[in-house]
Design a protein around this motif. Structure first.
Motif, short mmCIF file in Angstrom:
data_model
loop_
_atom_site.label_atom_id
_atom_site.label_comp_id
_atom_site.label_asym_id
_atom_site.label_seq_id
_atom_site.Cartn_x
_atom_site.Cartn_y
_atom_site.Cartn_z
N GLN A 1 0.81 -1.23 0.00
CA GLN A 1 0.00 0.00 0.00
C GLN A 1 0.84 1.27 0.00
N LEU A 2 2.01 1.27 0.64
CA LEU A 2 2.86 2.46 0.70
C LEU A 2 3.30 2.88 -0.71
N TYR B 1 -0.07 12.00 -1.24
CA TYR B 1 1.29 12.24 -0.75
C TYR B 1 1.27 12.37 0.77
N LYS B 2 0.24 12.99 1.27
CA LYS B 2 0.12 13.16 2.73
C LYS B 2 0.04 11.81 3.43
N ARG B 3 -0.66 10.86 2.81
CA ARG B 3 -0.78 9.52 3.41
C ARG B 3 0.60 8.86 3.49
N ASN C 1 10.19 6.72 5.30
CA ASN C 1 10.40 5.57 4.42
C ASN C 1 11.08 6.03 3.15
N GLU C 2 11.28 5.10 2.23
CA GLU C 2 12.01 5.43 1.01
C GLU C 2 11.28 6.42 0.11
N TYR C 3 9.96 6.61 0.33
CA TYR C 3 9.18 7.54 -0.49
C TYR C 3 8.93 8.89 0.21
N LEU D 1 7.54 14.59 0.00
CA LEU D 1 7.60 15.94 0.56
C LEU D 1 7.88 16.98 -0.54
N VAL D 2 8.75 16.63 -1.47
CA VAL D 2 9.02 17.53 -2.59
C VAL D 2 7.76 17.73 -3.42
#
Length: 1020
Positions: free
Chosen positions: A767-768, A791-793, A800-802, A807-808
């Protein structure tokens, strides 16, 4: 005899006679009246006294008593007359009508015979000539007794004379010019009248009578002035000098003016000078002509500084004198090397049409100076164009055309210059076109508009005139393509450039192989990249920064190619060149040791990195690799200790979840099962949606079997939200299907597939990644709100890696949706966790910008300073940081910080920032009374930044203040008038300019009679 003295003597004589007659007449006329009333109540001497002493109000009260006593009616006629007489003298309404009625009712009364004359004489003697004339006008000369007729002529003539009705006065004076009693005075007044009417022959004749009769020299001024006006300058000088002997201070001033101006007209300037200098002016004020004559005298004698001090006092005028003054003032400025001041004066002289030769020459000089030193009032190019339009036959046309083209180049208005040249026909213009297209391209390149710059490089390349410019175009065009990521074209173009015969004359040729190498590197052709970097290093004296970077990229190339020993050699050389920046090279070197089975060397290198670079952003990477190396060496205690340090000190590191997993596996492999179970359970709780959590669950399941606690483990798993121990093949298949569509760029289908996956498996193992990819698809379609949501989720989950990329993206989406303030907290988070330098720069830059826009200037300064401490700053970010720093410091009145920042900004490639910085510096110099230094900076603004009208207007306003402090009223007022004419689009500046101009004229009007403040205000 002095005019006032004559009047005073005449007045005293008449007053004495009338006072005596009035007292006697009143005393005899009212004697019976006072007897009946009682002398103790109304004494006749008292009423006579009041009337004769001009206390008419008091006298009127006594005359009114007659109305209350019937026995006094025989005296009523006399009392009525004197009541009317007192009313007239008191200017009471209706009194004239009463007198007219009295004269009709009493036509034979002796009182009416001299009523008009008595009233006229009364007002005459009291100096009220307008009133006197009104009554004199009611009298015919035949109504006046022959004994008083000459007196009547003289008094009425003098009354007309005082109100400047000279012609009428002249006629009456002529009636008595041969009467001995009045002959002297009449000759004087007739001479004066003739003088005023410019009848100098008659004036001289009458003034000669005055001097003949009494030897009076008071008419010497008039005689000298008349000869001056008749152009008899030598005679005027002689008469004026003679009169100077017995002249008073005021007469000396006026006579000196006649002498000085006569010498001036005779072009004997050295003789004129001392007389012109002592002139005091009219009532202490000079006229523009006075200033011009003294200024021109100094000019002809070569004393240009003193000439300037006279000419520059002429700040208001619309005549040939003013035009001449400004033209010669300009020449004085040129001769004293004050070119800015000369430009202003030439501009003023060219605005008048009295002398067309002066107008044209002044305009020519104005145009030349505009090009030479710049023009803050008007665009220099427009000035030059205007001259060409107005004077197409002037001998300087060819010169001005060349200056026009150069002016466009100097002001960076390449489009304007190209527009002119493209209209020209003939090969003689190809060289200029080649140069201008090249300069335009370079300007676009420096501003970051690379695609457009390539267009102008190509245009320049079509004009093969200057081979050096051609070579430069090839080189810089290739670099522009590099910035556009067109790396294959870069390699082709740079290799073509390398063969150009003038390539070596291009600044940057020495880095040619370096740029080729980087293009190969970007194309992942690491073998070719390495070879090109090596060729660059073998060149002559490579730049230190480029040399170090080349070793780094050579190391990276070998690293990717699996050539770890050569890679380590390159990394070590990079470290030796700059140990302070050696963290990356040392880290890569440590990794290389690991790949060649030199694990202890790897551990040594990693520990050295931790010791030498305790603040590096690679620190969490280093601890993770160090723990892995300890594990390989079976030093499990040190490995666990290192993993614990990473877990406890880097809560936002993307390595943290893997550190938990690796620690748990170490414990599991060392049969510390219960301890391993606790670590793995903590991992699952903190990172439930990461892939490592699935691995942790599998290992935990095996531990529960070994410990025979499967039921306890199963119960714990059931408590987890959406986590199942079984492998969910459907969930995995659903995600892989959506991911495949994403990779195939089938956006529409991918959106649908990810949406379906997230609805069915909100807590699935993938899911991530699904949340992130779904957000990416929405971002690509500019669906900002949806992108922000997903993106907020991702961001709300443990780091994590994402996280970093999310954030960008979320901040970009918020900015695109005009919600920049909402991005603040995400930029702050990105600042803290960013692993990549470009993302950290991005966060810092936007935080600086946002704080500045929200007027939180202390925070803005903090972030500007953080940005400026970063290495390898993109130029645009660097200049923006200095801009924010400077402006924020100004608002906070931190002049030290502002001055330091603006000093750097003066060299900014962005002209808008450079001109702002120069203005600030000019303002600071003004504040410390360095007015000339301030003006020098404003001159630079005028010359180099003519395309920024607001900064020019502000600078001119400051320059006008500088000049007034330097006692140059002309420059100050000229500049202000130019602002009012040329910068109407800036109302605040216009308002200040008008106020300053009004103040200057009010002050200067105190010494210059040619400045009429009232008229000036009415114009405005």
């Amino acid at each position: 005899m002095n005019l006032k003295l004559i009047l005073f003597q005449m007045k005293q004589t008449q007053e004495n006679k009338i006072t005596i007659l009035t007292l006697v007449f009143l005393a005899t006329s009212f004697l019976p009246l006072w007897s009946q009333l009682g002398l103790n109540k109304v004494p006749s001497s008292e009423s006579s006294y009041y009337y004769a002493s001009d206390n008419f109000a008091q006298a009127n009260q006594y005359f009114n008593l007659v109305d209350f006593y019937p026995s006094l009616r025989p005296q009523t006629t006399a009392a009525d007359f004197y009541k009317i007489s007192t009313d007239l003298r008191l200017n009471r309404p209706g009194s004239e009508k009463k007198l007219s009625a009295f004269m009709i009712d009493n036509p034979t009364s002796y009182l009416t015979e001299t009523a008009y004359y008595d009233l006229a004489s009364y007002y005459f003697l009291n100096g009220k000539y307008t009133y006197a004339l009104k009554w004199f006008s009611k009298i015919k000369d035949t109504d006046v007794a022959s004994t008083k007729r000459n007196e009547y002529y003289f008094n009425k003539a003098y009354t007309l004379f005082t109100i400047k009705r000279f012609k009428e006065a002249e006629q009456l004076f002529q009636k008595i010019e041969n009467v001995p009693k009045y002959q002297y005075d009449v000759s004087y007044y007739l001479g004066y009248i003739a003088y005023q009417l410019d009848d100098y022959d008659a004036a001289i004749e009458n003034f000669n009578k005055v001097t003949t009769q009494k030897g009076d020299t008071t008419v010497g001024y008039f005689q000298a002035d008349m000869n001056f006006n008749l152009g008899r300058f030598e005679k005027a000088i002689a008469l004026a000098r003679k009169s100077l002997i017995n002249a008073n201070e005021n007469q000396t001033s006026e006579l000196s003016k006649i002498i000085g101006e006569s010498y001036f007209n005779l072009e004997d300037y050295r003789s004129a000078l001392p007389y012109l200098e002592v002139y005091k002016g009219k009532k202490g004020r000079w006229s523009n002509t006075d200033f011009y004559q003294l200024g021109y005298t100094y000019y002809r004698l070569g004393d240009y500084e003193k000439a300037i001090m006279q000419f520059n006092k002429i700040i208001s005028g619309d005549d040939a004198v003013t035009q001449n003054a400004y033209y010669h003032l300009a020449d004085c400025y040129l001769k004293t090397d004050k070119k800015t001041e000369a430009l202003n004066a030439f501009k003023s002289a060219s605005s008048f049409k009295f002398d067309l030769v002066i107008k044209e020459d002044a305009f020519l000089n104005y145009a030349r100076l505009s090009y030479e030193i710049g023009n803050a009032y008007e665009n220099t190019s427009l000035v030059l164009s205007s001259f060409l339009d107005q004077y197409p036959k002037n001998k300087a046309v060819t010169e001005i055309e060349k200056l026009l083209i150069d002016s466009y180049v100097n002001s960076r208005n390449y489009d304007g210059a190209l527009k002119i040249l493209e209209k020209k026909t003939g090969s003689q213009y190809n060289g200029a076109l080649q140069k201008l297209n090249y300069m335009k391209a370079i300007a676009l390149f420096r501003n970051g508009t690379f695609e457009e710059s390539i267009t102008f490089f190509d245009r320049s390349l079509k004009k093969k005139i200057d081979p050096i410019i051609e070579a430069n175009c090839l080189y810089w065009s290739a670099l522009a393509k590099y910035e556009n990521n067109n790396f294959e074209e870069v390699i082709k173009d740079l290799k073509f450039f390398k063969r150009h015969p003038y390539a070596q004359k291009v600044s940057g040729f020495e880095t040619l192989n370096y740029h080729i190498a980087y293009a190969y590197f970007k194309l992942k052709n690491y073998e070719a990249a390495r070879n090109s970097f090596e060729q660059y290093l073998q060149g002559s004296t490579p730049n230190a920064s480029y040399k170090r970077d080349s070793f780094l990229r050579m190391g990276d190339s070998d690293f990717v190619l699996g050539k770890y020993w050569p890679a380590m050699e390159s990394y070590e050389k990079a470290i030796e060149l700059d140990t302070q920046k050696g963290m990356y090279a040392l880290y890569q070197k440590a990794l290389s040791y690991g790949f060649v089975d030199r694990n202890l060397k790897k551990i040594e290198a990693l520990n050295r990195l931790i010791t030498d670079y305790p603040k590096t952003s690679l620190l969490d990477d280093t601890y993770f690799e160090l723990a892995s190396a300890y594990t390989r060496e079976k030093n499990t205690d040190q490995a666990i200790k290192t993993y614990d340090f990473l877990i406890n000190n880097f809560p936002k590191s993307p390595y943290r979840s893997r550190a938990f997993l690796n620690k748990g596996l170490i414990l599991y492999n060392s049969e510390s099962l219960e301890e391993s179970m606790l670590v793995l359970q903590k991992l699952v709780l903190e990172y439930p949606n990461e892939e490592v959590a699935r691995q942790a669950l599998k290992t935990a399941k095996e531990i529960s079997i070994d410990l025979a606690t499967v039921d306890v483990f199963a119960s714990w798993v059931k408590q987890l939200d959406g986590v199942t121990i079984e492998e969910n093949e459907l969930e995995r298949a659903s995600f892989r299907s959506a991911e495949r569509l994403f990779n195939e760029n089938n956006k529409k289908a991918a959106l649908k597939a990810f949406s379906s996956y997230l609805n069915q498996y909100p807590n699935g193992a993938n899911q991530l990644q699904a949340q992130f990819l779904f957000a990416e698809l929405n971002f690509q379609d500019a669906k900002w709100e949806s992108a922000v949501e997903f993106y907020k989720r991702v961001i709300d989950q443990p780091t994590n890696e994402y996280s970093e990329q999310s954030l960008v993206r979320i901040t970009q989406a918020l900015v695109n949706n005009e919600l920049a303030p909402s991005a603040l907290r995400y930029w702050k988070t990105l600042e803290d966790i960013a692993q990549f330098d470009e993302n950290k720069r991005y966060a810092l830059f936007n935080l600086m910008q946002l704080y500045y826009e929200q007027e939180e200037f202390l925070e803005a300064i903090t972030y500007a300073q953080k940005i400026l401490q970063l290495k390898s700053l993109v130029p645009k970010i660097k200049w923006d940081a200095y801009r924010v720093l400077a402006r924020s410091a100004v608002v906070l009145k931190d002049s030290k910080k502002a001055s330091e920042a603006y000093a750097v900004l003066e060299n900014a490639p962005d002209a808008a920032l450079a001109v702002e910085a120069l203005y600030f510096n000019a303002k600071q110099k003004h504040l410390i009374y360095d007015y000339e230094g301030s003006n020098q900076l404003i001159e630079k603004i005028a010359k180099d930044f003519g395309n920024f009208p607001e900064w020019n207007a502000k600078s001119l306003l400051l320059m006008s203040q500088n000049f007034y402090q330097l006692d140059d009223a002309f420059q100050a007022s000229f500049i202000l008038e130019s602002i009012l004419t040329n910068f109407t689009q800036f109302p605040k500046i216009i308002k200040q300019a008008q106020s300053d101009l009004d103040n200057i004229k009010a002050i200067e009007a105190q010494n210059n009679s040619s400045i009429n403040v009232k008229e000036e205000n009415e114009k405005n």
